[in-house]
Design a protein around this motif. Structure first.
Motif, PDB file in Angstrom:
ATOM      1  N   SER A   1       0.900  -9.792  15.600  1.00 28.07           N
ATOM      2  CA  SER A   1       1.733  -9.134  14.601  1.00 28.07           C
ATOM      3  C   SER A   1       3.146  -8.981  15.152  1.00 28.07           C
ATOM      4  O   SER A   1       3.380  -9.138  16.351  1.00 28.07           O
ATOM      5  N   ALA A   2       4.062  -8.648  14.271  1.00 26.36           N
ATOM      6  CA  ALA A   2       5.425  -8.376  14.716  1.00 26.36           C
ATOM      7  C   ALA A   2       5.430  -7.238  15.732  1.00 26.36           C
ATOM      8  O   ALA A   2       6.168  -7.270  16.715  1.00 26.36           O
ATOM      9  N   SER A   3       4.569  -6.246  15.525  1.00 23.69           N
ATOM     10  CA  SER A   3       4.516  -5.120  16.467  1.00 23.69           C
ATOM     11  C   SER A   3       3.976  -5.549  17.830  1.00 23.69           C
ATOM     12  O   SER A   3       4.371  -4.986  18.847  1.00 23.69           O
ATOM     13  N   ASP A   4       3.084  -6.530  17.862  1.00 19.86           N
ATOM     14  CA  ASP A   4       2.530  -7.003  19.136  1.00 19.86           C
ATOM     15  C   ASP A   4       3.597  -7.621  20.029  1.00 19.86           C
ATOM     16  O   ASP A   4       3.548  -7.477  21.246  1.00 19.86           O
ATOM     17  N   VAL A   5       4.529  -8.363  19.419  1.00 16.82           N
ATOM     18  CA  VAL A   5       5.492  -9.139  20.205  1.00 16.82           C
ATOM     19  C   VAL A   5       6.945  -8.715  19.979  1.00 16.82           C
ATOM     20  O   VAL A   5       7.854  -9.337  20.522  1.00 16.82           O
ATOM     21  N   GLY A   6       7.159  -7.676  19.190  1.00 14.52           N
ATOM     22  CA  GLY A   6       8.518  -7.219  18.919  1.00 14.52           C
ATOM     23  C   GLY A   6       9.324  -8.210  18.094  1.00 14.52           C
ATOM     24  O   GLY A   6      10.536  -8.316  18.256  1.00 14.52           O
ATOM     25  N   ALA A   7       8.654  -8.941  17.204  1.00 18.68           N
ATOM     26  CA  ALA A   7       9.337  -9.940  16.380  1.00 18.68           C
ATOM     27  C   ALA A   7      10.232  -9.255  15.341  1.00 18.68           C
ATOM     28  O   ALA A   7       9.862  -8.228  14.775  1.00 18.68           O
ATOM     29  N   PRO A   8      11.382  -9.829  15.057  1.00 18.48           N
ATOM     30  CA  PRO A   8      12.291  -9.247  14.062  1.00 18.48           C
ATOM     31  C   PRO A   8      11.841  -9.536  12.632  1.00 18.48           C
ATOM     32  O   PRO A   8      11.071 -10.463  12.381  1.00 18.48           O
ATOM     33  N   LEU A   9      12.361  -8.746  11.705  1.00 18.80           N
ATOM     34  CA  LEU A   9      12.112  -8.933  10.280  1.00 18.80           C
ATOM     35  C   LEU A   9      13.437  -8.980   9.551  1.00 18.80           C
ATOM     36  O   LEU A   9      14.325  -8.170   9.825  1.00 18.80           O
ATOM     37  N   LEU A  10      13.563  -9.918   8.628  1.00 15.64           N
ATOM     38  CA  LEU A  10      14.697  -9.972   7.718  1.00 15.64           C
ATOM     39  C   LEU A  10      14.159  -9.577   6.350  1.00 15.64           C
ATOM     40  O   LEU A  10      13.306 -10.267   5.788  1.00 15.64           O
ATOM     41  N   VAL A  11      14.614  -8.442   5.823  1.00 17.25           N
ATOM     42  CA  VAL A  11      14.082  -7.892   4.572  1.00 17.25           C
ATOM     43  C   VAL A  11      15.135  -8.053   3.473  1.00 17.25           C
ATOM     44  O   VAL A  11      16.263  -7.576   3.610  1.00 17.25           O
ATOM     45  N   VAL A  12      14.733  -8.733   2.397  1.00 18.97           N
ATOM     46  CA  VAL A  12      15.626  -9.049   1.292  1.00 18.97           C
ATOM     47  C   VAL A  12      15.045  -8.459   0.012  1.00 18.97           C
ATOM     48  O   VAL A  12      13.881  -8.718  -0.314  1.00 18.97           O
ATOM     49  N   SER A  13      15.828  -7.670  -0.712  1.00 19.92           N
ATOM     50  CA  SER A  13      15.346  -7.111  -1.977  1.00 19.92           C
ATOM     51  C   SER A  13      15.243  -8.225  -3.011  1.00 19.92           C
ATOM     52  O   SER A  13      16.089  -9.120  -3.066  1.00 19.92           O
ATOM     53  N   GLN A  14      14.190  -8.166  -3.830  1.00 24.74           N
ATOM     54  CA  GLN A  14      14.012  -9.210  -4.841  1.00 24.74           C
ATOM     55  C   GLN A  14      13.219  -8.671  -6.029  1.00 24.74           C
ATOM     56  O   GLN A  14      11.991  -8.708  -6.037  1.00 24.74           O
ATOM     57  N   PHE A  15      13.954  -8.210  -7.034  1.00 23.02           N
ATOM     58  CA  PHE A  15      13.301  -7.658  -8.224  1.00 23.02           C
ATOM     59  C   PHE A  15      12.491  -8.716  -8.962  1.00 23.02           C
ATOM     60  O   PHE A  15      11.556  -8.399  -9.687  1.00 23.02           O
TER      61      PHE A  15
END
Length: 144
Positions: free
Chosen positions: A61-75
């Motif tokens: 998971s991202a938490s396991d390896v400190g991976a980044p997230l790019l979060v984009v709003s999309q209605f």
């Protein structure tokens, strides 16, 4: 709340030709949509799920390896095109409802320890990504 999550090698979002958010290493690109009855419970559930879902390489998971997230709003994730040729957006929450919840998901992820990059809420964005796998997953908060 609904999210389309892609495992990516890199991703960026531009507004007006300028990069406003980018991840340059393997991580998650998240398109996030909000509906009318979403609130704090959905924010917490979605942030924890995004941080903990095991879709990175070697079932991490991202938490396991400190991976980044790019979060984009999309209605448009709440668009309905079952009838006719033009989708309706009735299930998508309006900006005054959805923007604070989008912000809250990003804050909650950061509070969990995530490196979060973002798009610009309501902007006309150009998103570029290099899918890894490809792996794409749809997450939806459980009904109350």
């Amino acid at each position: 709340m609904r999210a389309v999550v892609q495992r990516v090698r890199s991703a960026q979002v531009e507004v007006g030709g300028a990069v406003v958010g980018a991840i340059t290493e393997p991580g998650l690109l998240v398109y996030l949509g909000v509906t009318h009855d979403d609130g704090d419970p959905e924010v917490g559930w979605m942030a924890r799920k995004l941080w903990g879902v095991r879709i990175l390489r070697e079932e991490q998971s991202a938490s396991d390896v400190g991976a980044p997230l790019l979060v984009v709003s999309q209605f448009t994730l709440y668009g309905d095109a079952r009838k006719g040729r033009r989708p309706t957006w009735q299930a998508a929450a309006p900006g005054p409802v959805s923007e604070p919840l989008y912000d809250a998901v990003c804050r909650e992820l950061a509070g969990l320890g995530a490196h979060v990059e973002r798009g610009v809420f309501g902007a006309d964005m150009a998103v570029t990504s290099v899918n890894d796998g490809p792996i794409t997953l749809i997450l939806e908060t459980p009904p109350r």
